[in-house]
Design a protein around this motif. Structure first.
Motif, PDB file in Angstrom:
ATOM      1  N   GLU A 173       1.369  -6.623   0.841  1.00  0.00           N
ATOM      2  CA  GLU A 173       0.153  -7.346   1.228  1.00  0.00           C
ATOM      3  C   GLU A 173      -0.625  -7.792  -0.005  1.00  0.00           C
ATOM      4  O   GLU A 173      -1.072  -8.942  -0.089  1.00  0.00           O
ATOM      5  CB  GLU A 173      -0.735  -6.462   2.123  1.00  0.00           C
ATOM      6  CG  GLU A 173      -2.044  -7.096   2.528  1.00  0.00           C
ATOM      7  CD  GLU A 173      -1.892  -8.263   3.493  1.00  0.00           C
ATOM      8  OE1 GLU A 173      -2.849  -9.054   3.611  1.00  0.00           O
ATOM      9  OE2 GLU A 173      -0.835  -8.413   4.117  1.00  0.00           O
ATOM     10  N   ARG A 174      -0.782  -6.911  -0.970  1.00  0.00           N
ATOM     11  CA  ARG A 174      -1.524  -7.248  -2.187  1.00  0.00           C
ATOM     12  C   ARG A 174      -0.819  -8.347  -2.987  1.00  0.00           C
ATOM     13  O   ARG A 174      -1.468  -9.253  -3.498  1.00  0.00           O
ATOM     14  CB  ARG A 174      -1.728  -6.001  -3.049  1.00  0.00           C
ATOM     15  CG  ARG A 174      -2.740  -5.032  -2.453  1.00  0.00           C
ATOM     16  CD  ARG A 174      -2.752  -3.693  -3.191  1.00  0.00           C
ATOM     17  NE  ARG A 174      -3.767  -2.833  -2.650  1.00  0.00           N
ATOM     18  CZ  ARG A 174      -4.965  -2.623  -3.211  1.00  0.00           C
ATOM     19  NH1 ARG A 174      -5.280  -3.230  -4.333  1.00  0.00           N
ATOM     20  NH2 ARG A 174      -5.834  -1.820  -2.645  1.00  0.00           N
ATOM     21  N   VAL A 175       0.492  -8.242  -3.105  1.00  0.00           N
ATOM     22  CA  VAL A 175       1.257  -9.269  -3.815  1.00  0.00           C
ATOM     23  C   VAL A 175       1.123 -10.605  -3.085  1.00  0.00           C
ATOM     24  O   VAL A 175       0.886 -11.647  -3.710  1.00  0.00           O
ATOM     25  CB  VAL A 175       2.742  -8.868  -3.963  1.00  0.00           C
ATOM     26  CG1 VAL A 175       3.563 -10.028  -4.504  1.00  0.00           C
ATOM     27  CG2 VAL A 175       2.885  -7.653  -4.869  1.00  0.00           C
ATOM     28  N   ALA A 177       1.658  -2.451  -9.932  1.00  0.00           N
ATOM     29  CA  ALA A 177       1.152  -1.940  -8.657  1.00  0.00           C
ATOM     30  C   ALA A 177       0.977  -0.429  -8.721  1.00  0.00           C
ATOM     31  O   ALA A 177       1.887   0.285  -9.135  1.00  0.00           O
ATOM     32  CB  ALA A 177       2.127  -2.295  -7.534  1.00  0.00           C
ATOM     33  N   ARG A 185       1.603   2.918  -3.800  1.00  0.00           N
ATOM     34  CA  ARG A 185       1.055   2.883  -2.449  1.00  0.00           C
ATOM     35  C   ARG A 185       2.232   2.698  -1.510  1.00  0.00           C
ATOM     36  O   ARG A 185       3.356   2.515  -1.947  1.00  0.00           O
ATOM     37  CB  ARG A 185       0.112   1.695  -2.283  1.00  0.00           C
ATOM     38  CG  ARG A 185      -1.121   1.725  -3.154  1.00  0.00           C
ATOM     39  CD  ARG A 185      -1.952   0.463  -2.916  1.00  0.00           C
ATOM     40  NE  ARG A 185      -3.267   0.577  -3.489  1.00  0.00           N
ATOM     41  CZ  ARG A 185      -3.577   0.209  -4.729  1.00  0.00           C
ATOM     42  NH1 ARG A 185      -2.664  -0.309  -5.509  1.00  0.00           N
ATOM     43  NH2 ARG A 185      -4.802   0.352  -5.168  1.00  0.00           N
ATOM     44  N   GLU A 217       1.338  -2.005   1.951  1.00  0.00           N
ATOM     45  CA  GLU A 217       0.120  -2.331   1.208  1.00  0.00           C
ATOM     46  C   GLU A 217       0.452  -3.090  -0.078  1.00  0.00           C
ATOM     47  O   GLU A 217      -0.234  -4.051  -0.433  1.00  0.00           O
ATOM     48  CB  GLU A 217      -0.679  -1.067   0.887  1.00  0.00           C
ATOM     49  CG  GLU A 217      -2.021  -1.386   0.260  1.00  0.00           C
ATOM     50  CD  GLU A 217      -2.924  -0.187   0.092  1.00  0.00           C
ATOM     51  OE1 GLU A 217      -3.929  -0.336  -0.630  1.00  0.00           O
ATOM     52  OE2 GLU A 217      -2.639   0.885   0.653  1.00  0.00           O
ATOM     53  N   ILE A 218       1.503  -2.685  -0.767  1.00  0.00           N
ATOM     54  CA  ILE A 218       1.897  -3.395  -1.989  1.00  0.00           C
ATOM     55  C   ILE A 218       2.287  -4.829  -1.651  1.00  0.00           C
ATOM     56  O   ILE A 218       1.836  -5.777  -2.317  1.00  0.00           O
ATOM     57  CB  ILE A 218       3.048  -2.661  -2.711  1.00  0.00           C
ATOM     58  CG1 ILE A 218       2.558  -1.312  -3.247  1.00  0.00           C
ATOM     59  CG2 ILE A 218       3.622  -3.524  -3.842  1.00  0.00           C
ATOM     60  CD1 ILE A 218       3.665  -0.412  -3.748  1.00  0.00           C
ATOM     61  N   ILE A 223      -1.238 -11.701  -1.105  1.00  0.00           N
ATOM     62  CA  ILE A 223      -2.583 -12.266  -1.277  1.00  0.00           C
ATOM     63  C   ILE A 223      -2.694 -12.939  -2.634  1.00  0.00           C
ATOM     64  O   ILE A 223      -3.177 -14.070  -2.749  1.00  0.00           O
ATOM     65  CB  ILE A 223      -3.668 -11.178  -1.105  1.00  0.00           C
ATOM     66  CG1 ILE A 223      -3.759 -10.768   0.363  1.00  0.00           C
ATOM     67  CG2 ILE A 223      -5.025 -11.670  -1.616  1.00  0.00           C
ATOM     68  CD1 ILE A 223      -4.604  -9.520   0.612  1.00  0.00           C
ATOM     69  N   LEU A 224      -2.228 -12.274  -3.667  1.00  0.00           N
ATOM     70  CA  LEU A 224      -2.298 -12.832  -5.015  1.00  0.00           C
ATOM     71  C   LEU A 224      -1.491 -14.126  -5.110  1.00  0.00           C
ATOM     72  O   LEU A 224      -1.979 -15.148  -5.609  1.00  0.00           O
ATOM     73  CB  LEU A 224      -1.776 -11.818  -6.041  1.00  0.00           C
ATOM     74  CG  LEU A 224      -1.756 -12.326  -7.471  1.00  0.00           C
ATOM     75  CD1 LEU A 224      -3.141 -12.281  -8.073  1.00  0.00           C
ATOM     76  CD2 LEU A 224      -0.795 -11.522  -8.310  1.00  0.00           C
ATOM     77  N   TYR A 271      -3.089  -6.249 -12.376  1.00  0.00           N
ATOM     78  CA  TYR A 271      -3.015  -4.982 -11.650  1.00  0.00           C
ATOM     79  C   TYR A 271      -3.335  -5.245 -10.185  1.00  0.00           C
ATOM     80  O   TYR A 271      -4.345  -5.864  -9.876  1.00  0.00           O
ATOM     81  CB  TYR A 271      -4.006  -3.968 -12.229  1.00  0.00           C
ATOM     82  CG  TYR A 271      -3.748  -3.683 -13.687  1.00  0.00           C
ATOM     83  CD1 TYR A 271      -2.935  -2.615 -14.061  1.00  0.00           C
ATOM     84  CD2 TYR A 271      -4.291  -4.493 -14.685  1.00  0.00           C
ATOM     85  CE1 TYR A 271      -2.676  -2.364 -15.400  1.00  0.00           C
ATOM     86  CE2 TYR A 271      -4.046  -4.240 -16.016  1.00  0.00           C
ATOM     87  CZ  TYR A 271      -3.233  -3.184 -16.376  1.00  0.00           C
ATOM     88  OH  TYR A 271      -2.966  -2.938 -17.706  1.00  0.00           O
ATOM     89  N   ILE A 272      -2.437  -4.773  -9.305  1.00  0.00           N
ATOM     90  CA  ILE A 272      -2.672  -5.014  -7.886  1.00  0.00           C
ATOM     91  C   ILE A 272      -2.765  -3.690  -7.146  1.00  0.00           C
ATOM     92  O   ILE A 272      -2.309  -2.688  -7.592  1.00  0.00           O
ATOM     93  CB  ILE A 272      -1.595  -5.901  -7.254  1.00  0.00           C
ATOM     94  CG1 ILE A 272      -0.217  -5.288  -7.433  1.00  0.00           C
ATOM     95  CG2 ILE A 272      -1.638  -7.284  -7.865  1.00  0.00           C
ATOM     96  CD1 ILE A 272       0.822  -5.924  -6.574  1.00  0.00           C
TER      97      ILE A 272
END
Length: 114
Positions: free
Chosen positions: A93-95, A83, A86, A90-91, A97-98, A113-114
């Motif tokens: 959220e990205r994790v 990551a 950030r 936000e981190i 979603i993945l 990479y997120i």
């Protein structure tokens, strides 16, 4: 078949990320919780692999090298998530979603990479 990836958060990632992921229902633990603070990255990845958890880290250079070594030596790991620094929200959220999009089996042994 393993559907949901479990997360192991490296000590360089804000522990709030773990709290946010737990609140969303993801099985998450931290280096601190596993009493692995201060251990080298190689040992962190080996530990995470031994318990079937993906590693979430900001430490791109070392984990890219470790991933390459795992591939060359035909070793397996759950996944390495790198990551960019950030805010924790936000981190997380990205994790999320993945992990909501791909199964643990689909991301196994990858460097993402997120």
């Amino acid at each position: 078949m393993t559907i949901f990836a479990q997360v192991y958060i490296d000590e360089d990632v804000d522990v709030l990320v773990g709290t946010l992921l737990l609140a969303r229902g993801f099985d998450t633990t931290t280096v601190r919780e596993q009493q692995m603070l201060g251990e080298p990255d190689q040992k962190q990845l080996a530990f995470a692999a031994s318990i079937g958890r993906c590693v979430l880290t900001h430490n791109r250079l070392y984990f890219e090298e470790l991933h390459t070594n795992y591939v060359v030596n035909s070793q397996t790991h759950a996944v390495i998530l790198i990551a960019k620094r950030r805010n924790a929200y936000e981190i997380a959220e990205r994790v999320a979603i993945l992990l909501d999009t791909l199964t643990a089996d689909e991301i196994a042994n990858q460097l993402l990479y997120i």
